[in-house]
Design an enzyme around this catalytic site. Structure first.
Site, PDB file in Angstrom:
ATOM      1  N   SER A  85      18.689  56.163  32.610  1.00 37.60           N
ATOM      2  CA  SER A  85      19.883  56.919  32.210  1.00 37.60           C
ATOM      3  C   SER A  85      21.066  56.482  33.061  1.00 37.60           C
ATOM      4  CB  SER A  85      19.597  58.407  32.450  1.00 37.60           C
ATOM      5  OG  SER A  85      20.783  59.163  32.408  1.00 37.60           O
ATOM      6  N   TYR A  95      16.787  65.010  38.107  1.00 33.23           N
ATOM      7  CA  TYR A  95      16.790  63.986  37.048  1.00 33.23           C
ATOM      8  C   TYR A  95      17.498  62.719  37.546  1.00 33.23           C
ATOM      9  CZ  TYR A  95      17.578  62.088  32.294  1.00 33.23           C
ATOM     10  OH  TYR A  95      17.610  61.306  31.156  1.00 33.23           O
TER      11      TYR A  95
HETATM   12  P1  NDP Z   1      13.525  63.757  23.245  1.00 34.38           P
HETATM   13  O1  NDP Z   1      13.290  65.060  23.925  1.00 34.38           O
HETATM   14  O2  NDP Z   1      14.228  63.739  21.957  1.00 34.38           O
HETATM   15  O3  NDP Z   1      12.159  62.986  23.099  1.00 34.38           O
HETATM   16  C1  NDP Z   1      11.309  62.897  24.213  1.00 34.38           C
HETATM   17  C2  NDP Z   1      10.011  62.259  23.804  1.00 34.38           C
HETATM   18  O4  NDP Z   1       9.184  62.221  24.960  1.00 34.38           O
HETATM   19  C3  NDP Z   1       9.299  63.039  22.733  1.00 34.38           C
HETATM   20  O5  NDP Z   1       8.633  62.136  21.891  1.00 34.38           O
HETATM   21  C4  NDP Z   1       8.304  63.882  23.528  1.00 34.38           C
HETATM   22  O6  NDP Z   1       7.150  64.062  22.742  1.00 34.38           O
HETATM   23  C5  NDP Z   1       7.993  62.945  24.678  1.00 34.38           C
HETATM   24  N1  NDP Z   1       7.555  63.632  25.888  1.00 34.38           N
HETATM   25  C6  NDP Z   1       8.265  64.476  26.666  1.00 34.38           C
HETATM   26  N2  NDP Z   1       7.495  64.905  27.682  1.00 34.38           N
HETATM   27  C7  NDP Z   1       6.280  64.312  27.523  1.00 34.38           C
HETATM   28  C8  NDP Z   1       5.069  64.370  28.230  1.00 34.38           C
HETATM   29  N3  NDP Z   1       4.904  65.113  29.329  1.00 34.38           N
HETATM   30  N4  NDP Z   1       4.026  63.634  27.781  1.00 34.38           N
HETATM   31  C9  NDP Z   1       4.160  62.883  26.666  1.00 34.38           C
HETATM   32  N5  NDP Z   1       5.274  62.786  25.944  1.00 34.38           N
HETATM   33  C10 NDP Z   1       6.326  63.503  26.379  1.00 34.38           C
HETATM   34  O7  NDP Z   1      14.301  62.857  24.339  1.00 34.38           O
HETATM   35  P2  NDP Z   1      15.166  61.531  24.174  1.00 34.38           P
HETATM   36  O8  NDP Z   1      14.704  60.748  23.021  1.00 34.38           O
HETATM   37  O9  NDP Z   1      16.581  61.902  24.278  1.00 34.38           O
HETATM   38  O10 NDP Z   1      14.786  60.792  25.545  1.00 34.38           O
HETATM   39  C11 NDP Z   1      14.052  59.594  25.602  1.00 34.38           C
HETATM   40  C12 NDP Z   1      14.327  58.950  26.938  1.00 34.38           C
HETATM   41  O11 NDP Z   1      15.719  58.643  27.028  1.00 34.38           O
HETATM   42  C13 NDP Z   1      14.005  59.828  28.138  1.00 34.38           C
HETATM   43  O12 NDP Z   1      13.413  59.064  29.149  1.00 34.38           O
HETATM   44  C14 NDP Z   1      15.370  60.327  28.578  1.00 34.38           C
HETATM   45  O13 NDP Z   1      15.410  60.653  29.948  1.00 34.38           O
HETATM   46  C15 NDP Z   1      16.224  59.121  28.254  1.00 34.38           C
HETATM   47  N6  NDP Z   1      17.647  59.434  28.132  1.00 34.38           N
HETATM   48  C16 NDP Z   1      18.108  60.242  27.119  1.00 34.38           C
HETATM   49  C17 NDP Z   1      19.441  60.548  27.033  1.00 34.38           C
HETATM   50  C18 NDP Z   1      20.008  61.430  25.974  1.00 34.38           C
HETATM   51  O14 NDP Z   1      21.204  61.784  26.073  1.00 34.38           O
HETATM   52  N7  NDP Z   1      19.257  61.794  24.944  1.00 34.38           N
HETATM   53  C19 NDP Z   1      20.404  60.038  28.031  1.00 34.38           C
HETATM   54  C20 NDP Z   1      19.816  59.206  29.029  1.00 34.38           C
HETATM   55  C21 NDP Z   1      18.494  58.908  29.059  1.00 34.38           C
HETATM   56  P3  NDP Z   1       6.352  65.455  22.527  1.00 34.38           P
HETATM   57  O15 NDP Z   1       7.359  66.528  22.388  1.00 34.38           O
HETATM   58  O16 NDP Z   1       5.555  65.183  21.281  1.00 34.38           O
HETATM   59  O17 NDP Z   1       5.502  65.562  23.727  1.00 34.38           O
END
Ligand code: NDP
Length: 272
Positions: A153, A166
């Protein structure tokens, strides 16, 4: 349904890609993108319905109709990560690309009574899982001259109010990527990092932000970003598509900022 409008395609036929947290948000976009380019993909997450839905989308766009592997796994559990890799090798026989995308966002400040727990949980999802998954994937990636992409990020590059845990986790993730690029280079494994800016996915509501606040924030971002729009999962998926491809074999240890110009514009000091 994730809509993809591609003008550039790289051929991932015969490649196997494991994308953590691909049951939604950015990870789902990456999985669909790679499946559309011919890869065999592993769709993972904790929610079975969401995993199945994204796997269906991947199958629909796969040029040769390759059925994705669906793995229910919590990345904070070592046994789940091990099973994820074992099932991938069991099903596809190899591993070419690992995208460490699963992540979570918790807010809190150092004086909160539960801050240390928040911090530990964040490190567990956003950092420890990546270290362990990398550790157990190296033996397979070495065989394929594969590559790893970590989804970080821009919060690693500047402070964000109430979000120190974070910021710390993502900052450490950036350094982990650099260390691994150096360490795994001799094994012909590339490691790159993408620093994502604000993208209105489910991550904000999962961390307790209301839908209204997300919409307000998104509108604010449309106005403040140099590109004049908010980010979308496809913006990240297209970069992964390039970095994971054979067109990027000289790129390792890179940090690619994908934020619509946020860092550039909003860390700019006013002149006297
Ligand atoms: P979402 O919350 O939309 O998706 C997160 C995904 O990670 C889901 O598929 C969820 O699946 C999975 N997940 C979360 N926790 C776990 C866990 N403990 N075990 C397994 N799977 C897990 O988030 P984003 O798509 O926005 O984020 C994706 C990445 O991008 C992250 O690393 C985030 O930090 C990074 N990011 C996002 C930003 C944003 O503004 N959106 C900005 C900067 C970075 P399920 O619910 O099925 O477990």
């Amino acid at each position: 349904m994730i809509s993809i409008n591609m003008s550039v395609t790289y051929d991932f036929t015969g490649k196997v890609a494991l994308i953590t947290g691909s049951s939604g948000g950015i990870g789902a976009g990456i999985a669909v993108q790679l499946a559309q380019s011919g890869a065999s993909v592993v769709v993972t997450g904790r929610n079975a319905d969401k995993v199945a839905e994204v796997a269906k989308q991947c199958l629909n766009v796969s040029p040769k109709g390759i059925k994705p592997l669906e793995v229910l796994a919590d990345v904070t559990k070592q046994e789940d990560l091990k099973r994820m890799v074992d099932q991938t090798i069991g099903r596809f026989g190899k591993l070419d690309i690992v995208v460490n995308n699963a992540g979570a966002l918790f807010f809190g400040i150092i004086t909160d009574h539960n801050f240390y727990n928040t911090y530990k949980n964040l490190m567990s999802v956003n950092l420890d899982s990546v270290v362990y998954l990398t550790h157990i994937c190296v033996e397979y990636l070495e065989k394929t001259n594969g590559n790893i992409i970590n989804i970080s990020s821009i919060a690693s590059k500047r402070t964000v109010r109430n979000t120190s845990a974070y910021c710390i986790a993502k900052s450490a993730l950036d350094m982990f990527g650099q260390c691994m690029a150096a360490e795994l280079g001799p094994k012909r494994i590339r490691v790159n990092t993408i620093n994502v800016g604000y993208i209105p996915t489910g991550i904000y509501e999962s961390s307790g932000v209301s839908r209204d606040s997300v919409e307000t924030y998104t509108e604010l971002y449309r106005q403040r970003l140099p590109v004049g729009r908010e980010g979308r999962p496809i913006d990240v998926a297209q970069a992964v598509h390039f970095l994971a491809s054979d067109h990027a074999t000289f790129i390792t240890g890179a940090n690619l900022v994908i934020d619509g110009g946020d860092l550039a514009a909003n860390t700019c000091m006013d002149n006297l």
